[in-house]
Design a protein around this motif. Structure first.
Motif, PDB file in Angstrom:
ATOM      1  N   THR A 658       1.370  -1.347   0.260  1.00  0.00           N
ATOM      2  CA  THR A 658       0.209  -0.012   0.018  1.00  0.00           C
ATOM      3  C   THR A 658       1.014   1.333   0.307  1.00  0.00           C
ATOM      4  O   THR A 658       0.354   2.146  -0.421  1.00  0.00           O
ATOM      5  CB  THR A 658      -1.161  -0.703   1.392  1.00  0.00           C
ATOM      6  N   VAL A 659       2.149   0.806   0.491  1.00  0.00           N
ATOM      7  CA  VAL A 659       2.921   2.581   0.252  1.00  0.00           C
ATOM      8  C   VAL A 659       2.985   2.845  -1.333  1.00  0.00           C
ATOM      9  O   VAL A 659       2.135   2.242  -2.192  1.00  0.00           O
ATOM     10  CB  VAL A 659       4.290   2.169   1.075  1.00  0.00           C
ATOM     11  N   GLN A 660       2.417   4.859  -1.073  1.00  0.00           N
ATOM     12  CA  GLN A 660       3.416   4.748  -2.155  1.00  0.00           C
ATOM     13  C   GLN A 660       1.518   4.963  -2.510  1.00  0.00           C
ATOM     14  O   GLN A 660       1.233   5.874  -3.769  1.00  0.00           O
ATOM     15  CB  GLN A 660       3.304   4.199  -3.574  1.00  0.00           C
ATOM     16  N   GLY A 661       0.777   4.629  -1.884  1.00  0.00           N
ATOM     17  CA  GLY A 661      -0.563   5.342  -2.079  1.00  0.00           C
ATOM     18  C   GLY A 661      -1.584   4.988  -3.160  1.00  0.00           C
ATOM     19  O   GLY A 661      -2.143   5.327  -3.652  1.00  0.00           O
ATOM     20  N   GLY A 662      -1.151   3.573  -3.884  1.00  0.00           N
ATOM     21  CA  GLY A 662      -1.447   3.591  -5.289  1.00  0.00           C
ATOM     22  C   GLY A 662      -2.521   1.854  -5.156  1.00  0.00           C
ATOM     23  O   GLY A 662      -2.944   1.853  -6.180  1.00  0.00           O
ATOM     24  N   HIS A 663      -2.766   1.798  -3.789  1.00  0.00           N
ATOM     25  CA  HIS A 663      -3.376   0.919  -4.460  1.00  0.00           C
ATOM     26  C   HIS A 663      -4.677   0.412  -4.833  1.00  0.00           C
ATOM     27  O   HIS A 663      -5.492   1.298  -4.529  1.00  0.00           O
ATOM     28  CB  HIS A 663      -3.394   0.347  -2.812  1.00  0.00           C
ATOM     29  N   VAL A 664      -5.097  -0.099  -5.863  1.00  0.00           N
ATOM     30  CA  VAL A 664      -6.047  -0.565  -6.228  1.00  0.00           C
ATOM     31  C   VAL A 664      -6.852  -1.493  -6.060  1.00  0.00           C
ATOM     32  O   VAL A 664      -7.942  -2.471  -5.906  1.00  0.00           O
ATOM     33  CB  VAL A 664      -6.239   0.254  -7.990  1.00  0.00           C
ATOM     34  N   LYS A 682      -2.522   2.473  -9.100  1.00  0.00           N
ATOM     35  CA  LYS A 682      -2.195   4.032  -9.923  1.00  0.00           C
ATOM     36  C   LYS A 682      -0.635   4.435  -9.248  1.00  0.00           C
ATOM     37  O   LYS A 682      -0.096   4.312  -7.701  1.00  0.00           O
ATOM     38  CB  LYS A 682      -2.977   5.060  -8.966  1.00  0.00           C
ATOM     39  N   PRO A 685      -0.646  10.194  -9.620  1.00  0.00           N
ATOM     40  CA  PRO A 685      -1.853  10.453  -8.006  1.00  0.00           C
ATOM     41  C   PRO A 685      -2.677  11.606  -9.139  1.00  0.00           C
ATOM     42  O   PRO A 685      -3.830  11.001  -8.310  1.00  0.00           O
ATOM     43  CB  PRO A 685      -1.075  11.306  -7.433  1.00  0.00           C
TER      44      PRO A 685
ATOM     45  N   SER B  19       7.376   8.158   2.972  1.00  0.00           N
ATOM     46  CA  SER B  19       5.808   8.217   2.468  1.00  0.00           C
ATOM     47  C   SER B  19       5.605   9.603   2.313  1.00  0.00           C
ATOM     48  O   SER B  19       4.264  10.368   2.341  1.00  0.00           O
ATOM     49  CB  SER B  19       4.335   7.157   3.145  1.00  0.00           C
ATOM     50  N   GLU B  22       2.559  10.793  -0.963  1.00  0.00           N
ATOM     51  CA  GLU B  22       1.604  10.712  -1.007  1.00  0.00           C
ATOM     52  C   GLU B  22       1.016  11.426   0.630  1.00  0.00           C
ATOM     53  O   GLU B  22      -0.129  11.744   0.478  1.00  0.00           O
ATOM     54  CB  GLU B  22       1.211   8.766  -0.674  1.00  0.00           C
ATOM     55  N   GLU B  25       0.503  15.021  -1.076  1.00  0.00           N
ATOM     56  CA  GLU B  25      -0.432  14.739  -1.893  1.00  0.00           C
ATOM     57  C   GLU B  25      -2.078  14.847  -0.637  1.00  0.00           C
ATOM     58  O   GLU B  25      -2.853  15.566  -0.876  1.00  0.00           O
ATOM     59  CB  GLU B  25      -0.867  13.523  -2.064  1.00  0.00           C
ATOM     60  N   PRO B 157      -4.823   1.609   5.511  1.00  0.00           N
ATOM     61  CA  PRO B 157      -3.687   0.278   5.928  1.00  0.00           C
ATOM     62  C   PRO B 157      -2.976   0.411   6.961  1.00  0.00           C
ATOM     63  O   PRO B 157      -2.984   1.957   7.036  1.00  0.00           O
ATOM     64  CB  PRO B 157      -3.503   0.019   4.261  1.00  0.00           C
ATOM     65  N   GLU B 226      -2.998   8.221   5.201  1.00  0.00           N
ATOM     66  CA  GLU B 226      -3.231   8.764   3.291  1.00  0.00           C
ATOM     67  C   GLU B 226      -2.310   7.891   2.107  1.00  0.00           C
ATOM     68  O   GLU B 226      -2.549   8.292   0.608  1.00  0.00           O
ATOM     69  CB  GLU B 226      -1.491   9.613   3.779  1.00  0.00           C
ATOM     70  N   ARG B 227      -2.796   6.348   2.580  1.00  0.00           N
ATOM     71  CA  ARG B 227      -2.331   5.405   1.088  1.00  0.00           C
ATOM     72  C   ARG B 227      -4.221   5.178   0.943  1.00  0.00           C
ATOM     73  O   ARG B 227      -3.842   4.301   0.504  1.00  0.00           O
ATOM     74  CB  ARG B 227      -1.439   4.130   2.187  1.00  0.00           C
ATOM     75  N   GLU B 230      -8.695   7.576  -2.194  1.00  0.00           N
ATOM     76  CA  GLU B 230      -9.312   7.211  -2.620  1.00  0.00           C
ATOM     77  C   GLU B 230     -10.199   6.106  -2.329  1.00  0.00           C
ATOM     78  O   GLU B 230     -10.388   5.532  -2.162  1.00  0.00           O
ATOM     79  CB  GLU B 230      -8.254   7.514  -4.094  1.00  0.00           C
ATOM     80  N   ASN B 233      -8.850   3.279  -3.237  1.00  0.00           N
ATOM     81  CA  ASN B 233      -7.616   2.159  -2.697  1.00  0.00           C
ATOM     82  C   ASN B 233      -8.437   1.768  -1.664  1.00  0.00           C
ATOM     83  O   ASN B 233      -7.668   1.230  -1.084  1.00  0.00           O
ATOM     84  CB  ASN B 233      -7.428   3.510  -2.235  1.00  0.00           C
TER      85      ASN B 233
END
Lengths: 981, 270
Positions: A658-664, A682, A685, B19, B22, B25, B157, B226-227, B230, B233
């Protein structure tokens, strides 16, 4: 030499991990009551000593008073029976020791000098009545003799004095110079140099294999005859690195039989890409293929994504943890070293290992000496290696798989891959292009150079000697790499501070500098300038060392000050080690003397061409003849428990995804948490686009039909992406061949057939290859318990990785069945294709027809899938692979924690229908309201076989009930085999 | 607000923190601009902490978790920036630490910080299972403060090897009495996790996932809102989407976790 040595021991007052750790070792058969752990820091200084107060301050800095206590130069007091201390051998990367040193330096405001260090070690305090044998086995389980030193004491021996303070400094006394090597020798003696290495004049021992054959040695001898001098050892070692199978891929490059004059790479892999790119014209997705450290495709108008998958097999057999760790951080550098530096954003893994429940008696030496590591040890080690490497680097690792087979016991296969993302241009400069110019400075950044990994890929007995002062095995240091990765990719690149960059991987700077020298037309290296971990290395060692965490850059002179200043501020070591030139030569100086001066053309293109011959292997197996059981309940549960099918979720949850916040769409999906084939992430961002990844691998098909095996791998990789909504026309492929015995004509024939399959599959789907790698000799040669010679070769293994761009992740589809009443369809046709299947493996039968692929039909179907997903008509989708429809349907039900009521059609044996691994198929579930629109798209290609609902998984054939199982029982079976990991 | 033309938030980076992007962001989407600043640039005086209103220690693996997660980075802060940090804390400013950032705050004693000496009083020990745990957890606010305003729950998470909250009984009592527990791990229905895995993923005492300082201006939080900024996510977004579709309801783009960042921005907008 360090004159002052102090030992600080840190222990938890109540260690939260104690029950888990103890239980783990009890489950491995050790009769322990408790297994305690103490962290030890041994501080060795020469320029100053520390006062007792200062040592207490250090203890406080290295521990947490809320939950830990420490002791200074006093043994930890505890109740136990045995003390086992595990530290590192001299020269092995010690990350905790380095951090402790930095903390002390920062606290006292002084710097440790040469011969000063902090060494970390772990002290296990064992409570339990262990026999001497059991104690020895426990010691072996806690330490690897290749990287660790171990000291054991009983309670009585420990009493009062504790353990000794040991400082594993590297001692290399002789400052060595370069020597010349006489190649005007009889062929037999020449061959020995190629096989065993240069005879070291100082030690009288061979330096380790050059892996040069006679033809190559003749070419080198003739070249230096023309120059009128003898080669230096630096030159010979350097040529051996550059010409190695690892770097030049001679087997894929060589002419083969009469029909492949240009070699398999050009004929099958590169040609497929060229054909596809031409056919797609303006819709070509490729940005950079084959030439750089990774391949790259278009992500959107502003960004591109890169991908590379590597293997790290030999090192992982010796030291699974270190091997896998350096594998993953190494392939991260292929991302940082792509173009002018891409940001690593997704990691990929794949492990082929032996069955961890077995302990085969195989030895590297006769008389039961030098045993192989047991499969479980290898498996757990490689899992932990990527855990540390990926997690510490802040790169999500969602995508991966494990495959178990007895033929991987001698040599595991460890695949490690990385996806990167980068803007296509910065201030008008395309970032995927690079060019070192004459006059640019050669700069090495990152870690220092030691004897790590010199000739390390070979299993020589010398390399395995635990008394060896410096290890050939490498342990990665992800934080050192993270530091330069951040400053390069997030700062220096966009400040335009360098013109070219590449990774230091195999062959170290000898390969990276010589490779970049092709851009400018030459190089001049001053080897004395290379920063070393310890003094006393010979020039040839410095030149070819594979010490980790290093990159080489070309920095224009006018930017060097800014570049070096930035590196200093980020505490990244950077050193100018020479200049790129346009002399056409690779020149290396050491101690004021020229130790290498070779034409770049000869270095890169001088190796003699080979012509390989193959011989067809036809393995005829009878079609299996086993009756179909009346009920298939037991079969279902047994299949779900098969190691290649069951859940390995403990890996997914250990790997940060999940790091970098792109988990779909992550590695596990649905309320029932089932591991999937494809993931979606993703990476930009602000964009709704995502990167889809999937993989395909069918080693059990290889011996039966290597051509179809390749098509199956490609189809599975592509289909995985199709199922989540990635359209065909965005997909690119990567090939990783891990073959065995590639000097045997039969194995080469299989290779050729597989490569032909690769061509047909990629051209058929119009999915270009962008990168690939091969590893041709995955064989173990050793002895059984009775000293009989044994050879264990991996099954010919091809991994296809697929990468594609999802246009709108909001439309993506997960695998889990969602709601009662939804319709269950099989899309695609099922044939009687059980050859190499998990079903036949379960029955212990080899043979049968390997699934074939009708690419044109599949392509039309996959286009319809994309259409249906875009229109939002699918509630779930999942590709059918290992274990056939039965396993796929069961996984979809378990993931959704919902039942199904299914009817198998007539006309085929139910077990064949349910377990055939026919390609091109998907399971989809559809809301009743979408039925009409869905069926309109697929027509007769979609077969309605039942409905979602209830809590029971029910399968019938006509009036006959085949299966009636609670989904909860299926979930339990699916998660049972690795439940204790 | 922050000085003219300056972003309000300073996000720390370097030595394996990872991190920061993100986190920037998420704050940006909530309406606050950030500078990502390498700790060495703060130490060298190239950037100044007092130019900002929010200091964030983001997630990561600083120093590879060696010598205890967050410990080595905390030492670097204490040994080089301590007076700046203390001055910052005295002002009307906020400090946020997420995951590795929380571990750093705990080692610095910025939470719970009952008094100005700020000794270490809480610890984030290794997870009970002894390995990193990456999975979605449900968090329930346990206090009504600036950080938790308007939040019914978070769903985001965890991803850490050392998040096992621990402290003395006395400290726990005081933290609870003074309403300093900000978030607790809970079950899907928001009932207490009761220490049960996987709802409480690490064995944390009293299901504690996040605590504030005594003055409420510092928050340490193990999970990562932050992860999961959306809707897509969220772990279970595909089934949420399918349900909303069938109910003919619009699909959200944002997740519930954004409220957490909005609260921070709203505090400064007051």
């Amino acid at each position: 030499m360090a004159s002052y040595v102090h030992r600080i021991e840190v222990q938890y007052s109540r260690d939260p991990r104690l029950p888990t750790r103890t239980e783990r070792f009890r489950s491995l058969g050790f009769p322990l009551r408790e297994l305690h752990l103490v962290d030890v820091y041994t501080i060795a200084t020469a320029q100053r000593d520390f006062s007792p107060e200062e040592l207490s301050q250090i203890g406080a800095q290295l521990s947490n008073p809320v939950v830990q206590r420490y002791s200074v130069d006093q043994p930890t007091e505890a109740e136990f029976d045995y003390a086992i201390e595990v530290g590192f051998l001299p020269g092995v990367t010690d990350n905790a020791g380095t951090t402790a040193r930095q903390t002390i330096e920062d606290y006292f405001g002084f710097r440790f000098g040469e011969g000063e260090a902090v060494f970390s070690s772990q002290l296990y305090l064992v409570c339990g009545d262990l026999t001497p044998e059991s104690l020895e086995r426990l010691t072996a389980a806690l330490a690897n003799p290749l990287v660790n030193r171990v000291h054991v004491r009983s309670r009585e021996e420990y009493a009062g004095k504790g353990m000794d303070a040991i400082t594993p400094f590297v001692h290399l006394h002789d400052l060595q110079a370069a020597g010349t090597v006489d190649l005007d020798l009889p062929d037999a003696e020449l061959a020995r140099i190629g096989k065993e290495g240069i005879l070291d004049p100082a030690t009288g021992e061979r330096r380790g294999p050059l892996a040069l054959d006679l033809a190559q040695l003749h070419a080198i001898r003739d070249y230096f005859r023309r120059l009128g001098r003898k080669p230096t050892d630096v030159e010979l070692e350097s040529l051996a690195q550059t010409w190695s199978e690892h770097c030049k891929h001679t087997i894929f490059a060589s002419a083969m039989d009469d029909d492949v004059p240009r070699g398999l790479y050009k004929t099958c892999i590169q040609a497929a890409t060229n054909t596809v790119r031409e056919a797609k014209g303006d819709d070509d997705i490729c940005v950079s293929v084959f030439t750089d450290n990774s391949g790259a495709i278009v992500f959107d108008d502003e960004n591109l994504v890169t991908c590379k998958v590597e293997t790290h097999n030999s090192p992982s057999a010796l030291d699974p943890f270190g091997g896998a760790l350096t594998g993953i951080v190494g392939v991260n550098r292929d991302t940082i070293g792509f173009g002018l530096g891409a940001k690593p954003c997704i990691n990929i893994y794949g492990y082929c290992v032996g069955d961890p429940d077995t302990e085969p008696a195989l030895f590297r030496g006769k008389n039961r000496t030098n045993p192989i590591l047991p499969p479980r040890r290898i498996f757990e080690g490689v899992v932990r290696g990527v855990d540390v490497g990926g997690n510490c680097s802040g790169i999500p690792t969602p995508q991966g798989w494990c495959y178990f087979h007895d033929r991987y016991v001698g040599k595991p296969l460890v695949f490690a891959g990385t996806v990167g993302v980068m803007p296509r241009a910065n201030n008008g400069r395309p970032l995927h292009e690079k060019q070192a110019l004459p006059g640019d400075l050669i700069v090495m950044v990152g870690g220092r150079v030691g004897k790590d990994g010199i000739h390390g890929a070979t299993f020589s007995s010398e390399a395995l000697d635990p008394a060896s002062p410096v290890t050939a095995v490498q342990i990665g240091d992800p934080i050192t790499q993270k530091k330069f990765s951040d400053v390069i990719v997030k700062e220096a690149r966009d400040l335009d501070l360098y013109r070219s960059i590449t990774d230091n991987g195999a062959g170290g700077i000898s390969c990276s500098v010589a490779e970049m020298a092709r851009e400018s037309g030459g190089c001049h290296v001053l080897l004395d300038r290379v920063p070393l971990k310890y003094p006393g290395m010979a020039p040839w060692e410095i030149w070819i060392s594979e010490s980790q965490e290093r990159m080489t850059l070309a920095v224009p002179e006018e930017k060097i000050e800014a570049f070096m200043n930035l590196m200093k501020r980020r505490e990244v070591e950077a050193t100018v080690i020479g200049t790129f030139t346009d002399t056409g030569r690779c020149v290396v100086e050491y101690g004021g003397e020229t130790v290498m001066d070779v034409d770049l053309d000869f270095l890169h293109d001088g190796l003699p061409k080979k012509h390989l011959l193959t011989e067809p292997v036809k393995t005829a197996y009878p079609e299996p003849d086993v009756p179909c059981p009346d009920r298939l309940d037991d079969l279902l549960l047994a299949m779900l428990k098969r190691k290649n099918i069951c859940s390995k979720e403990f890996i997914s949850t250990r790997y940060d995804h999940t790091v970098q916040g792109g988990h779909v769409l992550g590695p596990v999906q649905g309320a029932g948490r089932v591991q999937t084939c494809a993931t979606l992430t993703k990476v930009v961002p602000g964009s709704m686009k995502g990167v889809g990844l999937s993989q395909g691998l069918f080693p059990m098909y290889s011996e039966l039909d290597p051509y179809r095996m390749a098509l199956a791998a490609i189809d599975a990789a592509v289909r995985g992406l199709i199922a989540i909504g990635v359209p065909m026309d965005t997909i690119a492929l990567l090939d990783n061949f891990c073959w065995c015995s590639s000097d045997e004509p039969g194995r080469l024939w299989q290779l050729k057939r597989a490569a032909f399959g690769c061509y047909d599959g990629a051209v058929g789907f119009e999915t270009p290859y962008i990168s690939g790698k091969d590893s041709m000799f995955n064989d173990f040669s050793g002895f059984d318990a009775d000293s009989n010679p044994v050879k264990v070769s991996v099954p010919p293994t091809l991994l296809i990785t697929s990468i594609g761009v999802h246009p709108d992740v909001m439309t993506a589809v997960s695998m889990d069945a969602k709601f009662d009443g939804d319709l269950v369809y099989v899309v695609g046709e099922t044939g009687e294709e059980l050859g190499g299947s998990e079903y036949l493996a379960h029955l212990g039968i080899e043979g049968g027809a390997v699934p074939s692929l009708d690419i044109e039909t599949a392509k039309v179907r996959y286009g319809r899938m994309t259409d249906a997903i875009t229109k939002g008509l699918l509630a779930s989708a999942f590709p059918v692979t290992h274990g056939g429809l039965l396993v796929a349907l069961a996984k979809v039900a378990i993931a959704g924690r919902v039942g199904m009521d299914l009817a198998v059609p007539g006309g085929m044996r139910p077990d064949t229908y349910l377990l055939s691994e026919s390609l091109g198929r998907l399971i989809v579930t559809v809301a009743p309201g979408d039925r009409e629109a869905f069926e309109e798209i697929f027509g007769s290609d979609a077969h309605l076989i039942g409905r979602v609902g209830g809590e029971t998984f029910r399968v019938s054939a006509g009036e006959r009930t085949l299966i009636e199982q609670a989904v909860t029982a299926m979930e339990t079976a699916y998660k049972a085999p690795f439940g204790g990991y | 607000m922050a000085r003219a033309n300056n972003p309000g938030a300073l996000i720390m980076s370097g030595y394996g923190l990872n991190s920061e992007m993100e986190t920037a962001e998420a704050l940006m989407r909530a309406g606050m601009a950030s500078d990502i600043v390498h700790i060495n640039d703060l130490i060298a005086g190239e950037k100044t902490l007092s130019d900002y209103r929010l200091m964030v220690f983001p997630g990561g693996f600083s120093y590879g978790d060696d010598t205890g997660a967050g410990n080595a980075y905390a030492n670097r802060v204490r040994n080089n920036l301590w007076s700046d940090v203390k001055e910052f804390l005295a002002g009307d400013n906020l400090v946020l630490g997420i995951c590795n950032g929380f571990q750093i705050l705990a080692n610095l004693g910025l939470v719970p910080a009952f008094d100005r000496d700020r000794p270490r009083e809480i610890a984030l020990m290794p997870n009970r299972k002894g390995v990193l745990e990456c999975r979605f957890v449900t968090l329930k606010p346990a206090a009504d403060n600036l950080w938790t305003k308007g939040i019914s729950h978070l769903y985001c998470p965890v991803s850490h090897g050392e998040g096992n909250f621990s402290c003395s009984e006395e400290t726990l009592k005081r933290i609870e009495r003074e309403g300093m527990v900000a978030f607790r791990y809970s079950r899907d229905d928001l009932s207490p996790a009761g220490g049960e895995y996987p709802y409480n993923p690490n064995g944390a005492l009293a299901d504690i996932a996040g605590v504030t300082s005594a003055d409420g201006k510092v928050l340490g939080l193990m999970p990562h809102p932050e992860r999961a900024m959306e809707f897509v996510n969220l772990y279970d977004w595909p089934v949420r989407k399918e349900r909303l579709k069938r109910e003919k309801k619009p699909l959200p783009t944002e997740s519930m976790n954004m409220q957490f960042f909005r609260n921070i921005v709203e505090y400064f907008g007051k």
